[in-house]
Design an enzyme around this catalytic site. Structure first.
Site, PDB file in Angstrom:
ATOM      1  N   ASN A 201      27.616 -30.755  34.831  1.00 25.68           N
ATOM      2  CA  ASN A 201      27.538 -30.353  33.420  1.00 25.68           C
ATOM      3  C   ASN A 201      28.832 -30.763  32.717  1.00 25.68           C
ATOM      4  O   ASN A 201      29.719 -31.368  33.320  1.00 25.68           O
ATOM      5  CB  ASN A 201      27.272 -28.839  33.309  1.00 25.68           C
ATOM      6  CG  ASN A 201      26.901 -28.424  31.907  1.00 25.68           C
ATOM      7  OD1 ASN A 201      26.113 -29.093  31.236  1.00 25.68           O
ATOM      8  ND2 ASN A 201      27.465 -27.348  31.405  1.00 25.68           N
TER       9      ASN A 201
ATOM     10  N   ASP B 171      23.280 -31.590  33.185  1.00 28.11           N
ATOM     11  CA  ASP B 171      22.874 -32.975  32.900  1.00 28.11           C
ATOM     12  C   ASP B 171      22.221 -33.628  34.109  1.00 28.11           C
ATOM     13  O   ASP B 171      21.490 -34.608  33.969  1.00 28.11           O
ATOM     14  CB  ASP B 171      24.082 -33.799  32.457  1.00 28.11           C
ATOM     15  CG  ASP B 171      24.530 -33.322  31.084  1.00 28.11           C
ATOM     16  OD1 ASP B 171      25.235 -32.310  31.015  1.00 28.11           O
ATOM     17  OD2 ASP B 171      24.104 -33.941  30.096  1.00 28.11           O
TER      18      ASP B 171
ATOM     19  N   ARG C 259      22.514 -35.904  21.446  1.00 18.27           N
ATOM     20  CA  ARG C 259      23.110 -35.618  22.744  1.00 18.27           C
ATOM     21  C   ARG C 259      22.395 -34.429  23.366  1.00 18.27           C
ATOM     22  O   ARG C 259      21.511 -33.855  22.759  1.00 18.27           O
ATOM     23  CB  ARG C 259      24.637 -35.416  22.642  1.00 18.27           C
ATOM     24  CG  ARG C 259      25.140 -34.826  21.371  1.00 18.27           C
ATOM     25  CD  ARG C 259      25.452 -33.349  21.269  1.00 18.27           C
ATOM     26  NE  ARG C 259      25.490 -32.597  22.466  1.00 18.27           N
ATOM     27  CZ  ARG C 259      24.819 -31.483  22.654  1.00 18.27           C
ATOM     28  NH1 ARG C 259      24.019 -31.008  21.693  1.00 18.27           N
ATOM     29  NH2 ARG C 259      24.908 -30.812  23.765  1.00 18.27           N
TER      30      ARG C 259
HETATM   31  O1  MRU Z   1      27.951 -34.889  26.187  1.00 22.18           O
HETATM   32  P1  MRU Z   1      26.812 -33.986  25.808  1.00 22.18           P
HETATM   33  O2  MRU Z   1      27.047 -33.233  24.561  1.00 22.18           O
HETATM   34  O3  MRU Z   1      25.501 -34.724  25.820  1.00 22.18           O
HETATM   35  O4  MRU Z   1      26.766 -32.941  26.989  1.00 22.18           O
HETATM   36  C1  MRU Z   1      25.810 -31.919  26.959  1.00 22.18           C
HETATM   37  C2  MRU Z   1      25.929 -30.947  28.064  1.00 22.18           C
HETATM   38  O5  MRU Z   1      26.779 -31.050  28.901  1.00 22.18           O
HETATM   39  C3  MRU Z   1      24.864 -29.898  28.127  1.00 22.18           C
HETATM   40  O6  MRU Z   1      25.364 -28.736  28.697  1.00 22.18           O
HETATM   41  C4  MRU Z   1      23.704 -30.408  28.984  1.00 22.18           C
HETATM   42  O7  MRU Z   1      23.274 -31.672  28.523  1.00 22.18           O
HETATM   43  C5  MRU Z   1      22.547 -29.484  28.990  1.00 22.18           C
HETATM   44  S1  MRU Z   1      21.723 -29.451  27.437  1.00 22.18           S
HETATM   45  C6  MRU Z   1      20.376 -28.451  27.565  1.00 22.18           C
END
Ligand code: MRU
Length: 347
Positions: free
Chosen positions: A247, A237, A54
């Site tokens: 995010n 994201d 992730r």
């Molecule tokens: O659902 P996830 O764990 O993939 O979400 C991750 C986030 O929201 C992070 O803050 C984002 O991807 C930035 S990672 C450098």
């Protein structure tokens, strides 16, 4: 970069073997370090969908290697066939689409080459290496936003080594600022329901020797109000063309509290996270995951059987709450459609 500052964490979230992508199963952290062997693009898509891997930039890097696996299996045709399955794995992080298109553009240019699969493997390696360089540059630029020593900062979710190919975006900034003596303590929000903050971010900071304190998500506003936080750094994201920042769910609330109490709120993300085709945040697709992930913590049920629950995985922080966006090409400040466009065209 200052001397003796590491560029990577000893625990890598993915490892390319030449025949497969080994993926650290982040669902088991911090208790177990187990790698899954992904030898097909479908394996990588499954690992992404299930949250074994992730974090927006890492999802992109893994997708690039998945496309290299598809190229090895069936050339350009294999890549074109694998792309839709990868793109469906998670809808919000635009880095996924960015990586798939990066591989397809390059693949179409060299489609006739005899060593096509080798070239695609090299291209995926380049994508990964570019992310690593971007992490370094963001760490340096982001740390420059802290003007005094011994700051106390806050972060949300996990934007660290486990989410990228290097030390991370927001976490990379905080680690570097700590190395320079500018950060005395970081407060990590636990980030319900997947607990990326407590399971992953805290683990990374503890291993790196950065003083870190875990707080519940609902303590963030209280702590910001108390005057104990000098700045908030988060990852993203997807960033819309107008500067709205998407995010992890809960980020928006932290940004609101920060604005109310005049604490600077910064997003840290590589240019590959900016979506020039998405005019504003309200058009970003917000992933909705299984309610089962809300009614349980791990395998332990915390709500009555039959309870209804909703699981929005991300939210949008409007650009007027964002003090600056740190990218590898420079700091976007103030955040506006025009300043975003300038960064996208600055090479
Ligand atoms: O659902 P996830 O764990 O993939 O979400 C991750 C986030 O929201 C992070 O803050 C984002 O991807 C930035 S990672 C450098």
């Amino acid at each position: 970069m200052a001397k003796n500052f590491p560029l990577k964490d000893p625990v890598a979230p993915v490892h390319w073997t030449g025949r497969s992508l080994k993926v650290l199963d982040q669902r088991l952290l911090p208790h177990k370090v187990v790698y899954l062997n992904c030898s097909t693009p479908e394996d990588v898509a499954r690992a992404t969908k299930s949250m074994a891997l992730r974090g927006a930039p890492l999802i992109g890097c893994a997708a690039a290697y998945a496309m290299a696996l598809a190229a090895r299996r069936d050339g350009l045709r294999g890549m074109e066939k694998a792309a839709p399955g990868l793109l469906k794995a998670r809808p919000t992080a635009v880095n996924l689409a960015h990586a798939v298109s990066y591989m397809l553009v390059e693949g179409r240019q060299v489609a006739e080459a005899k060593n096509f699969a080798d070239l695609m493997e090299r291209t995926a390696g380049r994508y990964y290496a570019e992310d690593l360089l971007a992490n370094q540059s963001m760490a340096k630029l982001g740390a420059s936003l802290l003007k005094k020593r011994n700051c106390r900062v806050m972060t949300y979710c996990n934007a660290g080594a486990l989410a990228t190919s290097g030390l991370g975006t927001a976490v990379g900034v905080i680690r570097y600022a700590h190395h320079l003596g500018k950060v005395e303590r970081v407060y990590c929000c636990e980030t319900r329901p997947y607990l990326q903050g407590s399971r992953l971010t805290l683990w990374e900071f503890m291993k790196a020797g950065v003083p870190a304190t875990l707080i519940t998500d609902n303590a963030a506003a209280h702590l910001i109000k108390s005057g104990n936080i000098d700045a908030v750094f988060v990852g993203s994201d997807r960033i819309a063309a107008n500067g709205d920042v998407c995010n992890k769910i809960g980020t928006y609330g932290v940004a609101l509290a920060a604005k109310r109490h005049r604490v600077p709120f910064y997003a840290v993300a590589p240019v590959s996270t900016i979506d020039p085709h998405c005019p504003r945040g309200s058009l970003i697709p917000i992933e909705e995951r299984s309610p089962e992930e809300v009614v349980k913590i791990g395998s332990c049920r915390i709500a009555p059987r039959g309870a209804k629950a909703a699981h929005f995985a991300f939210d949008i922080t409007p650009r007027d709450l964002v003090g600056a966006i740190v990218t590898e090409r420079g700091i976007i400040k103030p955040v506006s459609r025009r300043s975003i466009k300038r960064i996208l065209h600055a090479i």
